[in-house]
Design a protein around this motif. Structure first.
Motif, PDB file in Angstrom:
ATOM      1  N   PHE A 114      34.385  42.650  35.237  1.00 11.23           N
ATOM      2  CA  PHE A 114      33.997  41.863  36.570  1.00 11.23           C
ATOM      3  C   PHE A 114      35.098  41.272  37.269  1.00 11.23           C
ATOM      4  CE2 PHE A 114      30.537  41.735  33.527  1.00 11.23           C
ATOM      5  CZ  PHE A 114      29.519  42.588  34.138  1.00 11.23           C
ATOM      6  N   CYS A 115      35.344  41.667  38.337  1.00 13.59           N
ATOM      7  CA  CYS A 115      36.244  41.212  39.332  1.00 13.59           C
ATOM      8  C   CYS A 115      35.845  40.305  40.591  1.00 13.59           C
ATOM      9  CB  CYS A 115      37.282  42.334  40.056  1.00 13.59           C
ATOM     10  SG  CYS A 115      38.819  41.842  40.959  1.00 13.59           S
ATOM     11  N   VAL A 152      40.750  35.023  39.225  1.00 14.49           N
ATOM     12  CA  VAL A 152      39.361  34.091  39.127  1.00 14.49           C
ATOM     13  C   VAL A 152      38.679  34.449  37.856  1.00 14.49           C
ATOM     14  CG1 VAL A 152      37.440  33.517  40.292  1.00 14.49           C
ATOM     15  CG2 VAL A 152      39.508  33.985  41.602  1.00 14.49           C
ATOM     16  N   PRO A 153      38.759  33.525  37.023  1.00 14.52           N
ATOM     17  CA  PRO A 153      38.086  33.645  35.446  1.00 14.52           C
ATOM     18  C   PRO A 153      36.399  33.884  35.769  1.00 14.52           C
ATOM     19  CG  PRO A 153      39.379  31.711  35.359  1.00 14.52           C
ATOM     20  CD  PRO A 153      39.223  32.079  37.030  1.00 14.52           C
ATOM     21  N   LEU A 154      35.864  34.705  34.955  1.00 15.96           N
ATOM     22  CA  LEU A 154      34.454  35.102  35.299  1.00 15.96           C
ATOM     23  C   LEU A 154      33.657  33.973  35.229  1.00 15.96           C
ATOM     24  CD1 LEU A 154      32.410  36.999  35.552  1.00 15.96           C
ATOM     25  CD2 LEU A 154      32.158  37.179  32.893  1.00 15.96           C
ATOM     26  N   ARG A 155      34.063  32.735  34.407  1.00 15.66           N
ATOM     27  CA  ARG A 155      33.060  31.718  34.469  1.00 15.66           C
ATOM     28  C   ARG A 155      33.127  30.807  36.002  1.00 15.66           C
ATOM     29  NH1 ARG A 155      30.871  27.443  31.250  1.00 15.66           N
ATOM     30  NH2 ARG A 155      30.991  28.948  29.598  1.00 15.66           N
ATOM     31  N   LEU A 158      41.747  48.899  40.722  1.00 16.94           N
ATOM     32  CA  LEU A 158      41.691  47.547  41.078  1.00 16.94           C
ATOM     33  C   LEU A 158      40.598  46.794  40.450  1.00 16.94           C
ATOM     34  CD1 LEU A 158      42.583  47.701  44.888  1.00 16.94           C
ATOM     35  CD2 LEU A 158      44.278  47.368  42.815  1.00 16.94           C
ATOM     36  N   GLY A 159      40.645  45.902  39.267  1.00 16.05           N
ATOM     37  CA  GLY A 159      39.570  45.367  38.918  1.00 16.05           C
ATOM     38  C   GLY A 159      39.905  44.567  37.702  1.00 16.05           C
ATOM     39  N   ASN A 160      39.288  43.719  37.128  1.00  9.40           N
ATOM     40  CA  ASN A 160      39.560  42.654  35.962  1.00  9.40           C
ATOM     41  C   ASN A 160      39.603  43.274  34.679  1.00  9.40           C
ATOM     42  OD1 ASN A 160      39.772  40.359  34.539  1.00  9.40           O
ATOM     43  ND2 ASN A 160      38.979  38.893  36.116  1.00  9.40           N
ATOM     44  N   PRO A 161      40.552  43.285  33.951  1.00  6.22           N
ATOM     45  CA  PRO A 161      40.565  43.876  32.655  1.00  6.22           C
ATOM     46  C   PRO A 161      39.884  42.833  31.441  1.00  6.22           C
ATOM     47  CG  PRO A 161      42.666  43.047  33.096  1.00  6.22           C
ATOM     48  CD  PRO A 161      41.961  42.695  34.388  1.00  6.22           C
ATOM     49  N   GLY A 162      39.433  41.808  31.955  1.00  7.93           N
ATOM     50  CA  GLY A 162      38.817  40.887  31.111  1.00  7.93           C
ATOM     51  C   GLY A 162      37.384  41.786  30.843  1.00  7.93           C
ATOM     52  N   GLU A 163      37.005  41.821  29.387  1.00  5.25           N
ATOM     53  CA  GLU A 163      35.886  42.747  29.297  1.00  5.25           C
ATOM     54  C   GLU A 163      34.739  42.074  28.517  1.00  5.25           C
ATOM     55  OE1 GLU A 163      35.107  47.101  26.822  1.00  5.25           O
ATOM     56  OE2 GLU A 163      36.927  45.988  26.399  1.00  5.25           O
ATOM     57  N   PHE A 164      33.504  42.192  28.803  1.00  9.33           N
ATOM     58  CA  PHE A 164      32.506  41.646  28.523  1.00  9.33           C
ATOM     59  C   PHE A 164      31.344  42.350  28.206  1.00  9.33           C
ATOM     60  CE2 PHE A 164      34.902  38.638  31.011  1.00  9.33           C
ATOM     61  CZ  PHE A 164      34.941  37.239  30.457  1.00  9.33           C
ATOM     62  N   THR A 165      30.471  42.113  27.041  1.00  5.89           N
ATOM     63  CA  THR A 165      29.238  42.757  26.834  1.00  5.89           C
ATOM     64  C   THR A 165      28.111  42.343  28.096  1.00  5.89           C
ATOM     65  OG1 THR A 165      28.519  41.264  25.494  1.00  5.89           O
ATOM     66  CG2 THR A 165      29.586  42.963  24.592  1.00  5.89           C
ATOM     67  N   ILE A 166      26.927  43.049  28.326  1.00  2.00           N
ATOM     68  CA  ILE A 166      26.252  42.759  29.237  1.00  2.00           C
ATOM     69  C   ILE A 166      25.482  41.453  28.727  1.00  2.00           C
ATOM     70  CG2 ILE A 166      24.299  43.448  30.395  1.00  2.00           C
ATOM     71  CD1 ILE A 166      27.003  44.603  31.513  1.00  2.00           C
ATOM     72  N   ARG A 167      25.305  41.520  27.217  1.00  4.36           N
ATOM     73  CA  ARG A 167      24.478  40.481  26.851  1.00  4.36           C
ATOM     74  C   ARG A 167      25.049  39.049  26.958  1.00  4.36           C
ATOM     75  NH1 ARG A 167      20.334  39.313  23.385  1.00  4.36           N
ATOM     76  NH2 ARG A 167      20.390  37.384  22.516  1.00  4.36           N
ATOM     77  N   LEU A 187      27.483  38.409  29.424  1.00  3.15           N
ATOM     78  CA  LEU A 187      27.018  38.044  30.930  1.00  3.15           C
ATOM     79  C   LEU A 187      25.856  37.382  30.977  1.00  3.15           C
ATOM     80  CD1 LEU A 187      28.104  38.215  33.942  1.00  3.15           C
ATOM     81  CD2 LEU A 187      26.665  40.306  33.996  1.00  3.15           C
ATOM     82  N   ALA A 188      24.672  37.861  30.489  1.00  2.00           N
ATOM     83  CA  ALA A 188      23.407  37.171  30.638  1.00  2.00           C
ATOM     84  C   ALA A 188      23.267  36.001  30.103  1.00  2.00           C
ATOM     85  CB  ALA A 188      22.347  38.344  29.838  1.00  2.00           C
ATOM     86  N   GLU A 189      23.958  35.731  28.822  1.00  2.28           N
ATOM     87  CA  GLU A 189      23.928  34.473  28.148  1.00  2.28           C
ATOM     88  C   GLU A 189      24.596  33.440  29.362  1.00  2.28           C
ATOM     89  OE1 GLU A 189      25.402  35.451  24.594  1.00  2.28           O
ATOM     90  OE2 GLU A 189      23.418  35.977  23.583  1.00  2.28           O
ATOM     91  N   LEU A 190      25.906  34.006  29.437  1.00  3.72           N
ATOM     92  CA  LEU A 190      26.631  33.062  30.522  1.00  3.72           C
ATOM     93  C   LEU A 190      25.791  32.601  31.844  1.00  3.72           C
ATOM     94  CD1 LEU A 190      29.102  31.364  31.131  1.00  3.72           C
ATOM     95  CD2 LEU A 190      30.170  33.737  31.943  1.00  3.72           C
ATOM     96  N   VAL A 191      25.180  33.532  32.442  1.00  2.00           N
ATOM     97  CA  VAL A 191      24.328  33.285  33.760  1.00  2.00           C
ATOM     98  C   VAL A 191      23.032  32.243  33.348  1.00  2.00           C
ATOM     99  CG1 VAL A 191      22.783  34.314  35.368  1.00  2.00           C
ATOM    100  CG2 VAL A 191      24.882  35.426  34.932  1.00  2.00           C
ATOM    101  N   VAL A 192      22.638  32.410  32.156  1.00  2.00           N
ATOM    102  CA  VAL A 192      21.498  31.486  31.875  1.00  2.00           C
ATOM    103  C   VAL A 192      22.238  29.981  31.668  1.00  2.00           C
ATOM    104  CG1 VAL A 192      19.807  30.783  29.989  1.00  2.00           C
ATOM    105  CG2 VAL A 192      20.125  33.051  30.777  1.00  2.00           C
TER     106      VAL A 192
END
Length: 323
Positions: free
Chosen positions: A221-222, A303-306, A248-257, A259-264
């Motif tokens: 996610f960029c 910009v970090p994902l958080r 062009l993108g952010n090479p930081g790789e996250f599972t969709i789960r 991401l969901a947990e971070l959003v919560v």
């Protein structure tokens, strides 16, 4: 290396899809550095709300226009961003999606040919399909289902790239082709079906968070500000003979789960995760190799994902509050 922030004289720059999520941020940056900007949009997924704060700017002109029809204007540069980019929107009218990518590219490249304008094509990581090479490099040809539900977008963008390179080889059009990986930020459409906006809106409403598959599929996610930096650096800080394609993108790789947990966590939501079947041809993994961008323009996301999610959540709090 930094993107050029000012110009000696105003350039006339056309941005198709300029009222969209990414386009509106690009227009802000172009106006800030002193360019004259023509924003073209048919408002299928873009909205005047995204550029409302810019409408009084003396260097901005806004035109309702569909790029599947020719456009006759005088410009120095073209950023071709027009095309619905989320599955919900591009599958709503798949024939029109393909037309937007293909006819739109033909019309805008024809305009670039006539005016001798430099041409930027917003392509996509979807040209890699459901990749069997990981991370994805620009030399990878992709694994795309040409007759699937996503093909209107995937193959439309692949054909747009073909047109760019043929106009470059045959007509000497100066092109820059960027393959954009998942991008997020304020002004995303709240109902576009993209995973970041989906999860944030669901969390803020306290609705169940719908997670497709088992959540192990990955994305990178960029944040939109980082992406616009790269656009400008690619256009301004590379020689004409370097045309791309460039990831062009952010090479930081996250599972969709994840991401969901971070959003919560960041929303403080009590939403629970609900699992749904994985859609047809949904990529299992997606991560850009950005070695070329680092080497050619000295760019990598900052910009970090958080942090980016926190800014995006702040925006959506106002959207959800307004209903």
């Amino acid at each position: 290396m930094q993107a050029t922030t000012s110009v000696s004289h105003p350039r006339r720059i056309l941005v198709t899809g300029g009222a969209g999520f990414i386009g509106s941020f690009l227009i802000e940056r172009l106006l800030a550095r002193g360019d004259e900007v023509l924003c073209v949009d048919n408002y299928f997924t873009g909205t005047r709300k995204n550029i409302a704060h810019l409408l009084d700017h003396p260097m901005l002109e806004v035109m309702r226009h569909d790029v599947t029809f020719p456009l006759y204007v005088e410009v120095d540069q073209i950023f071709n961003l027009a095309c619905p980019a989320s599955p919900v929107h591009y599958q709503f009218d798949p024939v029109q999606t393909t037309k937007t990518s293909v006819h739109g590219a033909i019309n805008m490249l024809g305009l670039a040919k006539r005016t001798k304008a430099k041409f930027f094509q917003a392509s996509t990581s979807e040209v890699y399909g459901d990749p069997v090479v990981h991370p994805q490099t620009e030399s990878y040809w992709g694994n795309v289902n040409p007759i699937g539900l996503r093909a209107c977008y995937d193959e439309g963008k692949r054909c747009a790239e073909t047109l760019c390179f043929d106009y470059h080889r045959q007509h000497k059009v100066r092109i820059k082709v960027a393959r954009i990986f998942n991008t997020y930020g304020p002004r995303m459409h709240p109902n576009d079906g993209r995973v970041v906006s989906n999860f944030i809106v669901q969390a803020l409403k306290g609705d169940p968070i719908t997670l497709f598959g088992d959540g192990s599929q990955t994305r990178s996610f960029c944040y939109v500000d980082d992406l616009v930096d790269a656009f400008l650096m690619f256009m301004e800080n590379t020689p004409d003979e370097f045309v791309g394609p460039m990831n062009l993108g952010n090479p930081g790789e996250f599972t969709i789960r994840q991401l969901a947990e971070l959003v919560v966590e960041l929303t403080g939501s009590k939403s629970k995760i609900e699992y749904r079947p994985l859609p047809q041809d949904d990529p299992k993994q997606r991560k850009p190799d950005i070695s070329l961008a680092k080497g050619m323009i000295g760019w990598e996301p900052k910009v970090p994902l958080r942090d980016g999610l926190s800014r995006t959540i702040d925006y959506f709090r106002h959207v959800v509050a307004k209903g």
